[in-house]
Motif scaffolding. Sequence first.
Motif, PDB file in Angstrom:
ATOM      1  N   LYS A  96     -16.109  19.798  48.286  1.00 43.70           N
ATOM      2  CA  LYS A  96     -16.133  18.269  47.569  1.00 43.70           C
ATOM      3  C   LYS A  96     -17.732  18.039  46.858  1.00 43.70           C
ATOM      4  O   LYS A  96     -17.658  16.948  46.308  1.00 43.70           O
ATOM      5  CB  LYS A  96     -16.301  17.652  49.000  1.00 43.70           C
ATOM      6  CG  LYS A  96     -14.799  17.497  49.887  1.00 43.70           C
ATOM      7  CD  LYS A  96     -13.525  17.361  49.152  1.00 43.70           C
ATOM      8  CE  LYS A  96     -13.526  15.617  48.956  1.00 43.70           C
ATOM      9  NZ  LYS A  96     -12.342  15.159  48.374  1.00 43.70           N
ATOM     10  N   GLY A  97     -18.331  19.004  46.709  1.00 40.05           N
ATOM     11  CA  GLY A  97     -19.480  18.962  46.042  1.00 40.05           C
ATOM     12  C   GLY A  97     -20.794  18.193  46.763  1.00 40.05           C
ATOM     13  O   GLY A  97     -21.450  17.553  45.995  1.00 40.05           O
ATOM     14  N   ILE A  98     -20.770  18.298  48.057  1.00 40.68           N
ATOM     15  CA  ILE A  98     -21.674  17.664  48.868  1.00 40.68           C
ATOM     16  C   ILE A  98     -22.629  18.569  49.285  1.00 40.68           C
ATOM     17  O   ILE A  98     -22.127  19.511  50.280  1.00 40.68           O
ATOM     18  CB  ILE A  98     -20.788  16.803  49.955  1.00 40.68           C
ATOM     19  CG1 ILE A  98     -19.853  15.647  49.302  1.00 40.68           C
ATOM     20  CG2 ILE A  98     -21.863  15.924  50.984  1.00 40.68           C
ATOM     21  CD1 ILE A  98     -18.955  15.083  50.444  1.00 40.68           C
ATOM     22  N   LYS A 142     -10.978  24.492  47.166  1.00 40.44           N
ATOM     23  CA  LYS A 142     -10.891  23.317  46.225  1.00 40.44           C
ATOM     24  C   LYS A 142      -9.809  23.005  45.833  1.00 40.44           C
ATOM     25  O   LYS A 142      -9.197  21.827  45.571  1.00 40.44           O
ATOM     26  CB  LYS A 142     -12.115  23.278  45.256  1.00 40.44           C
ATOM     27  CG  LYS A 142     -12.198  22.079  44.214  1.00 40.44           C
ATOM     28  CD  LYS A 142     -13.376  22.670  43.279  1.00 40.44           C
ATOM     29  CE  LYS A 142     -14.851  22.870  43.939  1.00 40.44           C
ATOM     30  NZ  LYS A 142     -15.842  23.104  42.644  1.00 40.44           N
ATOM     31  N   ARG A 161     -18.831  21.850  50.500  1.00 40.42           N
ATOM     32  CA  ARG A 161     -19.139  22.720  49.265  1.00 40.42           C
ATOM     33  C   ARG A 161     -17.828  22.334  48.395  1.00 40.42           C
ATOM     34  O   ARG A 161     -18.189  22.068  47.167  1.00 40.42           O
ATOM     35  CB  ARG A 161     -19.202  24.075  49.396  1.00 40.42           C
ATOM     36  CG  ARG A 161     -19.379  24.981  48.076  1.00 40.42           C
ATOM     37  CD  ARG A 161     -19.341  26.145  48.373  1.00 40.42           C
ATOM     38  NE  ARG A 161     -20.857  26.686  48.864  1.00 40.42           N
ATOM     39  CZ  ARG A 161     -21.702  27.002  48.120  1.00 40.42           C
ATOM     40  NH1 ARG A 161     -21.748  26.885  46.826  1.00 40.42           N
ATOM     41  NH2 ARG A 161     -23.085  27.232  48.547  1.00 40.42           N
ATOM     42  N   ASN A 193     -14.234  29.727  47.779  1.00 42.04           N
ATOM     43  CA  ASN A 193     -14.435  28.207  47.718  1.00 42.04           C
ATOM     44  C   ASN A 193     -13.634  27.500  46.736  1.00 42.04           C
ATOM     45  O   ASN A 193     -13.203  26.395  47.136  1.00 42.04           O
ATOM     46  CB  ASN A 193     -15.814  27.639  47.831  1.00 42.04           C
ATOM     47  CG  ASN A 193     -16.004  26.213  48.385  1.00 42.04           C
ATOM     48  OD1 ASN A 193     -16.158  25.163  47.541  1.00 42.04           O
ATOM     49  ND2 ASN A 193     -15.934  26.259  49.474  1.00 42.04           N
ATOM     50  N   ARG A 238     -18.813  31.586  49.306  1.00 43.37           N
ATOM     51  CA  ARG A 238     -18.702  30.711  48.023  1.00 43.37           C
ATOM     52  C   ARG A 238     -17.593  31.087  47.010  1.00 43.37           C
ATOM     53  O   ARG A 238     -17.257  30.326  46.307  1.00 43.37           O
ATOM     54  CB  ARG A 238     -20.189  31.149  47.606  1.00 43.37           C
ATOM     55  CG  ARG A 238     -21.392  30.356  47.913  1.00 43.37           C
ATOM     56  CD  ARG A 238     -22.487  30.587  47.207  1.00 43.37           C
ATOM     57  NE  ARG A 238     -22.943  31.868  47.001  1.00 43.37           N
ATOM     58  CZ  ARG A 238     -23.807  32.574  47.836  1.00 43.37           C
ATOM     59  NH1 ARG A 238     -24.356  31.945  48.637  1.00 43.37           N
ATOM     60  NH2 ARG A 238     -23.998  33.768  47.358  1.00 43.37           N
TER      61      ARG A 238
END
Length: 210
Positions: A154-156, A127, A152, A123, A120
């Motif tokens: 891509k916010g999916i 991004k 993650r 990440n 995390r």
Amino acid sequence: MSAAPGYDCPLCPRLVAYREANRAANPAWHNGPVPSWGPRDAPLLVLGLAPGVRGANRTGRPFTGDYAGRLLYGTLLKFGQATGQFLESPDDGLELTGCRIANAVRCVPPENLPTPAEIRTCNGFLKAELAAMPRLRAVLALGVVAHNALLRAKGIPAARFAFAHGAIHALPDGLLLADSYHVSRYNTSTRRLTPEMFENAVSALLERLK
């Protein structure tokens, strides 16, 4: 966040401690976050898990210096995504032409296994990496950790697109997410991933990009 962590990135205490131990034991090695490699204007990003301790952590180039790079770079060469020869050294003259390579976690983790918190934390760099690739059309995720890290970034939610070797997912923004088992020595020696399986996954993705 920048697309690349600094050489002494302080964000993950466990990885920092491991890095310092490796620097003390092997001062001639790279022993730092491994930068992504390849042209930023490539349409394809190959996304791995994390550097290997005697591979990219030693050499400073993704998938270079250990077994995992042999299948990856051999396949990229076969399909015209690279030129030159892969000799497991960053001075071998190999060049990526059609893709860029990055890892979901930039620093080598103990036992080749980052924690969920470390994935995390790193990440944000992934991004930023995606945002810095203006012509990006597809990501080839090597393993479920890379697959989930891409989602993650891509916010999916991971549950929307399940990892499956050979699958190609069309994400809401049009980016293609292709899945392959990781090119690790373990997967290839147990034949969970054969050269034919990997080549088929790469070939199918490149067909979609034509």
